[in-house]
Design an enzyme around this catalytic site. Structure first.
Site, mmCIF file in Angstrom:
data_model
loop_
_atom_site.group_PDB
_atom_site.id
_atom_site.type_symbol
_atom_site.label_atom_id
_atom_site.label_comp_id
_atom_site.label_asym_id
_atom_site.label_seq_id
_atom_site.Cartn_x
_atom_site.Cartn_y
_atom_site.Cartn_z
ATOM 1 C CG ASP A 1 -1.962 1.053 1.244
ATOM 2 O OD1 ASP A 1 -3.141 0.712 1.471
ATOM 3 O OD2 ASP A 1 -1.619 2.231 1.037
ATOM 4 C CG ASP B 1 -2.979 3.429 -2.181
ATOM 5 O OD1 ASP B 1 -3.981 2.718 -1.979
ATOM 6 O OD2 ASP B 1 -2.363 4.015 -1.284
ATOM 7 C CD GLU B 2 -5.826 -1.321 -0.678
ATOM 8 O OE1 GLU B 2 -5.549 -2.189 0.172
ATOM 9 O OE2 GLU B 2 -6.765 -0.528 -0.549
HETATM 10 P P1 TTP Z 1 -5.300 5.107 1.269
HETATM 11 O O1 TTP Z 1 -4.283 4.052 0.933
HETATM 12 O O2 TTP Z 1 -6.408 4.761 2.183
HETATM 13 O O3 TTP Z 1 -4.569 6.368 1.912
HETATM 14 P P2 TTP Z 1 -3.150 7.000 1.596
HETATM 15 O O4 TTP Z 1 -2.393 6.194 0.597
HETATM 16 O O5 TTP Z 1 -3.359 8.427 1.215
HETATM 17 O O6 TTP Z 1 -2.434 6.997 2.998
HETATM 18 P P3 TTP Z 1 -1.837 5.735 3.782
HETATM 19 O O7 TTP Z 1 -2.061 4.521 2.940
HETATM 20 O O8 TTP Z 1 -0.379 6.063 3.959
HETATM 21 O O9 TTP Z 1 -2.567 5.707 5.073
HETATM 22 O O10 TTP Z 1 -5.956 5.673 -0.048
HETATM 23 C C1 TTP Z 1 -5.237 5.793 -1.277
HETATM 24 C C2 TTP Z 1 -5.662 7.031 -2.011
HETATM 25 O O11 TTP Z 1 -7.072 7.010 -2.261
HETATM 26 C C3 TTP Z 1 -5.403 8.313 -1.246
HETATM 27 O O12 TTP Z 1 -4.079 8.804 -1.435
HETATM 28 C C4 TTP Z 1 -6.449 9.238 -1.776
HETATM 29 C C5 TTP Z 1 -7.608 8.335 -2.159
HETATM 30 N N1 TTP Z 1 -8.674 8.414 -1.131
HETATM 31 C C6 TTP Z 1 -9.718 9.317 -1.327
HETATM 32 O O13 TTP Z 1 -9.767 10.019 -2.340
HETATM 33 N N2 TTP Z 1 -10.687 9.418 -0.364
HETATM 34 C C7 TTP Z 1 -10.667 8.675 0.784
HETATM 35 O O14 TTP Z 1 -11.561 8.818 1.642
HETATM 36 C C8 TTP Z 1 -9.569 7.746 0.977
HETATM 37 C C9 TTP Z 1 -9.508 6.911 2.230
HETATM 38 C C10 TTP Z 1 -8.617 7.661 -0.006
HETATM 39 MG MG MG Z 2 -2.177 4.138 0.800
#
Ligand code: TTP
Ligand code: MG
Length: 350
Positions: free
Chosen positions: A7, A103-104
């Site tokens: 992720d 992103d995962e």
């Molecule tokens: P995440 O992987 O949940 O968050 P992140 O990568 O920003 O942070 P981390 O993993 O380090 O905790 O989500 C991936 C992307 O998806 C995030 O960069 C932006 C988007 N996203 C939204 O647009 N709205 C949301 O509510 C969430 C949770 C994520």
């Molecule tokens: Mg993330």
């Protein structure tokens, strides 16, 4: 065989920092500018998180907490393109591969040195995309996913086979996939706060408390989980309906029921890694006249805020109607688990 969950860290914000070196070291918030007057935080970097900022928070509130941050509007095209490149790096390490969001992804590997492989993957993504990621590894997808979140950012957490249950035991119940605020609240009322508490309560009592979700959570607490890493096909929609105990035109009661349906549908989307393009409502009046309304968007979403807003808007005309309502429902469709697009013929002809 071991399963990795990879992720990216603060993904959208990390892309902005990468492309704007002048942002480095500052709180970066992606979602919108304060002067736009609306919008929510899509994500923010770790320095912004120290101010209490997080995804889905209104920009106006974020700005109050962190007025010195750098607020930017999202550049989805850039994120999608970056994501594709990262996913193809990951794919090159994978025996089986399943992207679950922008992103995962899960991958399976056969290796004696899981940590070495994880370090190599992190380094490749850093070298080629200037992005950091966190990696969790374990014997099943659920454990791997929780492990990747365990030491963010830039973390590597490997859960050895046989230690799944003890790894999960001290974690708050909220860490289990599918536990949203509502389920967390119900568990809290029973004094169940950690994964170990779920295990202790036992399968029968958990089932009595939460039905099939309870049984699922009990097994998750035991460290069990799916090992099926492959692009998902299957359910084309998820819906939840609620028939009121007594037909009602009490707006609060209807709104509360809808909020609960939204949370249940969203929990299930998260649990299966689904994104949706269509969001809908169903309304049945006391004379059984039934209506459905839906709304579709261009880019799939997994955001509960978007789902909630869509449901509220679609329901609005029905709440203006003075007739009593018997049933309301929430439905999402056009489901997908993002997959890496096939290489185009262009790429081969180069
Ligand atoms: P995440 O992987 O949940 O968050 P992140 O990568 O920003 O942070 P981390 O993993 O380090 O905790 O989500 C991936 C992307 O998806 C995030 O960069 C932006 C988007 N996203 C939204 O647009 N709205 C949301 O509510 C969430 C949770 C994520
Ligand atoms: Mg993330």
């Amino acid at each position: 065989m071991i399963i990795f969950h990879v992720d990216l860290d603060a993904f959208f914000a990390a892309v902005e920092e990468r492309d704007h070196p002048e942002y480095r070291g500052k709180p970066v918030i992606v979602g919108g500018k304060p002067e736009d007057g609306r919008g929510v935080v899509a994500t923010c970097n770790y320095s912004a998180r120290e101010y209490g900022l997080h995804s889905a928070m209104p920009i106006s509130r974020a700005y109050k907490l962190c007025p010195n941050g750098i607020y930017v509007r999202p550049r989805f095209k850039e994120y999608v393109e970056t994501s594709r490149r990262v996913m193809s790096i990951l794919q090159s390490y994978a025996e089986n591969f399943q992207q679950v969001s922008i992103d995962e992804a899960y991958l399976t590997l056969t290796t004696d040195d899981a940590r070495g492989a994880a370090e190599e993957i992190q380094q490749r993504i850093l070298d080629e995309e200037k992005l950091s990621c966190s990696i969790g590894a374990g014997s099943n997808k659920h454990v791997a996913k929780i492990a990747s979140d365990f030491k963010k950012p830039s973390g590597i957490t490997i859960v050895p086979t046989g230690e799944e249950e003890s790894f999960l035991a001290p974690l708050p119940v909220r860490k289990l996939l599918g536990v949203g605020p509502k389920t967390e609240e119900k568990l809290k009322k029973q004094n169940i706060r950690t994964v170990a508490d779920i295990k202790k309560l036992g399968e029968a009592a958990m089932t009595k408390l939460l039905g099939s979700t309870g049984a699922y959570l009990y097994h998750a607490a035991c460290g069990e989980g799916s090992t099926n890493v492959s692009p998902r096909t299957g359910a084309k929609s998820i819906s939840k309906n609620r028939t009121f105990f007594k037909d009602t035109n009490d707006r609060d009661e209807i709104q509360n029921a809808l909020t609960e349906m939204v949370e249940l549908v969203h929990e299930r989307m998260l649990r299966h890694g689904y994104w949706c393009k269509t969001m809908g409502v169903r309304v049945r009046f006391s004379n059984f006249e039934t209506y459905t309304r839906d709304w579709s968007i261009e880019l799939p979403t997994q955001s509960i805020t978007t789902l909630h807003a869509a449901v509220t808007k679609l329901m609005h005309p029905f709440l203006e109607d003075s007739r009593k309502i018997r049933l309301v429902g929430v439905r999402v469709s056009g489901l997908s688990t993002p997959t890496v697009p096939q290489k185009t013929l262009d790429a081969f002809s180069k």
